[in-house]
Design a protein around this motif. Structure first.
Motif, mmCIF file in Angstrom:
data_model
loop_
_atom_site.group_PDB
_atom_site.id
_atom_site.type_symbol
_atom_site.label_atom_id
_atom_site.label_comp_id
_atom_site.label_asym_id
_atom_site.label_seq_id
_atom_site.Cartn_x
_atom_site.Cartn_y
_atom_site.Cartn_z
ATOM 1 N N PRO A 109 41.908 36.678 42.965
ATOM 2 C CA PRO A 109 42.600 36.011 41.683
ATOM 3 C C PRO A 109 41.859 36.407 40.333
ATOM 4 N N ALA A 110 40.612 36.566 40.448
ATOM 5 C CA ALA A 110 39.833 37.254 39.150
ATOM 6 C C ALA A 110 40.189 38.879 38.819
ATOM 7 N N PHE A 111 40.189 39.303 40.092
ATOM 8 C CA PHE A 111 40.836 40.776 39.829
ATOM 9 C C PHE A 111 42.191 41.199 39.461
ATOM 10 N N GLU A 112 42.978 40.045 39.929
ATOM 11 C CA GLU A 112 44.514 40.104 39.241
ATOM 12 C C GLU A 112 44.588 39.686 37.852
ATOM 13 N N ARG A 113 43.499 38.859 37.319
ATOM 14 C CA ARG A 113 43.656 38.336 35.896
ATOM 15 C C ARG A 113 43.125 39.475 34.979
ATOM 16 N N ALA A 114 42.324 40.295 35.794
ATOM 17 C CA ALA A 114 41.459 41.137 34.962
ATOM 18 C C ALA A 114 42.616 42.743 34.880
#
Length: 208
Positions: A109-114
């Motif tokens: 999820p953090a990778f997607e948000r970035a």
């Protein structure tokens, strides 16, 4: 995903570190030897995964940690939904002598948000979300059931104790049980021999 690193490049962080999503994107864009291993279930991987990553579910990785270490001798990033399973995978690989291991901080999820590049497929619930649903449902059922039969409240207590142990040990027995359900095992199966062969082949390609 495996690429070549230029000679004389700067060494990465010590094994066992986490890597933030933006740094991972930089590694992916640079000419560096890099393998990204996603340790979630095949169903979760099929829903969405980091572009160029390999799916080696945690139970499979645990059984073949030594073989994975033999085939990947360069920087490796481990990915899951929140970081818990990836950290478990990191411990298992480090135990068989594999170095330059990094856990993706914040998970997929953090990778997607970035703004990281991902591949999407059929939508499914992540395992951590399933755990929250089942645990919440059992606790609610235990509390409501206690209104009629007081001993039922023990169910809520047992779930609470289980979650506490899960947090203290950084493991989750419920997640392991749920991962065995057909819902989480459906879709493309993961063949250990094929995964290991692919890791070895792409590793050799990165050395040229």
């Amino acid at each position: 995903m495996t690429t070549d690193a230029p000679s004389g490049g700067t060494a990465g962080p010590a094994p066992g570190h986490t890597v933030d999503p933006r740094t991972l994107q930089t590694w992916m864009e640079a000419s560096e030897r890099l393998t990204i291993i996603d340790v979630r279930s095949p169903a979760e991987f099929g829903t969405v995964h980091v572009h160029g990553s390999y799916n080696v579910p945690l139970p499979l990785l645990g059984e073949h940690a030594a073989q994975v270490a033999e085939r990947v001798g360069h920087r490796t990033v481990l990915v899951c939904q929140s970081g818990v399973r990836a950290t478990d995978a990191q411990r298992r690989l480090a135990a068989v002598g594999m170095g330059d291991l990094h856990v993706l901080d914040g998970g997929l999820p953090a990778f997607e948000r970035a703004g990281g590049e991902v591949v999407r497929g059929r939508a499914r619930w992540a395992l951590e979300r399933q755990v929250r649903l089942v645990a919440g449902t059992l606790v609610t059922a235990g509390v409501l059931g206690s209104l009629w039969k007081r001993p039922v409240v023990a169910l809520a207590g047992a779930i609470g104790a289980g979650l506490t142990v899960s947090a203290l040990t950084d493991t989750c027995a419920m997640a392991r049980l749920l991962s065995a359900l057909p819902y989480n095992r459906s879709g493309e199966s993961v063949d250990p021999a094929r995964v290991l062969e692919t890791l070895a082949r792409d590793g050799r390609r990165g050395e040229r």
